[in-house]
Structure formats: C-alpha cells, structure tokens
Design a protein around this motif. Structure first.
Motif, PDB file in Angstrom:
ATOM      1  N   PHE A  44       0.822  -1.213   0.000  1.00  0.00           N
ATOM      2  CA  PHE A  44       0.000   0.000   0.000  1.00  0.00           C
ATOM      3  C   PHE A  44       0.855   1.262   0.000  1.00  0.00           C
ATOM      4  O   PHE A  44       0.399   2.337   0.378  1.00  0.00           O
ATOM      5  N   GLY A  45       2.111   1.144  -0.462  1.00  0.00           N
ATOM      6  CA  GLY A  45       2.938   2.322  -0.666  1.00  0.00           C
ATOM      7  C   GLY A  45       3.784   2.738   0.518  1.00  0.00           C
ATOM      8  O   GLY A  45       4.085   3.917   0.683  1.00  0.00           O
ATOM      9  N   VAL A  46       4.190   1.781   1.323  1.00  0.00           N
ATOM     10  CA  VAL A  46       5.020   2.082   2.494  1.00  0.00           C
ATOM     11  C   VAL A  46       6.252   1.181   2.468  1.00  0.00           C
ATOM     12  O   VAL A  46       6.157  -0.005   2.162  1.00  0.00           O
ATOM     13  N   GLU A  47       7.402   1.782   2.785  1.00  0.00           N
ATOM     14  CA  GLU A  47       8.646   1.027   2.907  1.00  0.00           C
ATOM     15  C   GLU A  47       9.163   1.219   4.327  1.00  0.00           C
ATOM     16  O   GLU A  47       9.206   2.344   4.831  1.00  0.00           O
ATOM     17  N   LEU A  48       9.526   0.107   4.975  1.00  0.00           N
ATOM     18  CA  LEU A  48       9.991   0.144   6.358  1.00  0.00           C
ATOM     19  C   LEU A  48      11.453  -0.254   6.438  1.00  0.00           C
ATOM     20  O   LEU A  48      11.899  -1.152   5.722  1.00  0.00           O
ATOM     21  N   SER A  49      12.160   0.386   7.344  1.00  0.00           N
ATOM     22  CA  SER A  49      13.518  -0.016   7.697  1.00  0.00           C
ATOM     23  C   SER A  49      13.488  -0.293   9.196  1.00  0.00           C
ATOM     24  O   SER A  49      13.235   0.604   9.999  1.00  0.00           O
ATOM     25  N   ILE A  50      13.736  -1.569   9.548  1.00  0.00           N
ATOM     26  CA  ILE A  50      13.583  -2.014  10.929  1.00  0.00           C
ATOM     27  C   ILE A  50      14.969  -2.322  11.502  1.00  0.00           C
ATOM     28  O   ILE A  50      15.788  -2.959  10.844  1.00  0.00           O
ATOM     29  N   PRO A  51      15.243  -1.899  12.744  1.00  0.00           N
ATOM     30  CA  PRO A  51      16.558  -2.152  13.339  1.00  0.00           C
ATOM     31  C   PRO A  51      16.828  -3.645  13.538  1.00  0.00           C
ATOM     32  O   PRO A  51      15.905  -4.438  13.694  1.00  0.00           O
TER      33      PRO A  51
END
Length: 81
Positions: A67-74
C-alpha cells in the motif's frame, strides 16, 4: 518519518503516489474524479512496489508493503531476550 524504539529507529517512507492521492482527495468533491484518481494511483503503486521490492529484497531489515510504504527495521527488532 521515524519512530524511536528501545532497539532503534523504525524508518517509514511513504510512496509519492500515496502523498499525491492524499493531497488531491483533500480538495476533491467529485466521486467520479476521486474514483479515477484511485485507479491511477493504484497503477502507480504497482510500478513503485515492483521497482522497490527488487532492490529491497536483498537488504535485511527492510520491507516494502503493497500500500505504498517502505519500512527499515533495526537489527534484533521482534526478537525476545
């Protein structure tokens, strides 16, 4: 946008088509125009997702959502101690 957690920040990037949709819908009063806009944005998001997914698949801790979201997770996020 970034959300601070105990393990580190979660970075959230929203695709430009989603931001454009929000800007246009805020001003739009016609259901027909809004429907056409949604179709156009959906198509743009397909292109965005395909282009981002390929480059992000190789990076641990990164995810592209449909749905148009990019995540960067530690590192270590979600692991129990």
């Amino acid at each position: 946008m970034s959300i601070q957690t105990e393990i580190g920040p979660i970075d959230i990037d929203v695709a430009e088509p989603v931001l454009d949709l929000a800007r246009h819908l805020r001003l739009e009063r016609s259901a027909d125009v809004a429907t056409n806009l949604l179709r156009e944005v959906d198509s743009q998001l397909d292109v965005w997702e395909n282009s981002r997914r390929y480059s992000v698949e190789r990076e641990k801790g990164r995810a592209v959502l449909p749905f148009g979201v990019e995540l960067s997770i530690p590192r270590g996020f979600g692991r129990t101690q």
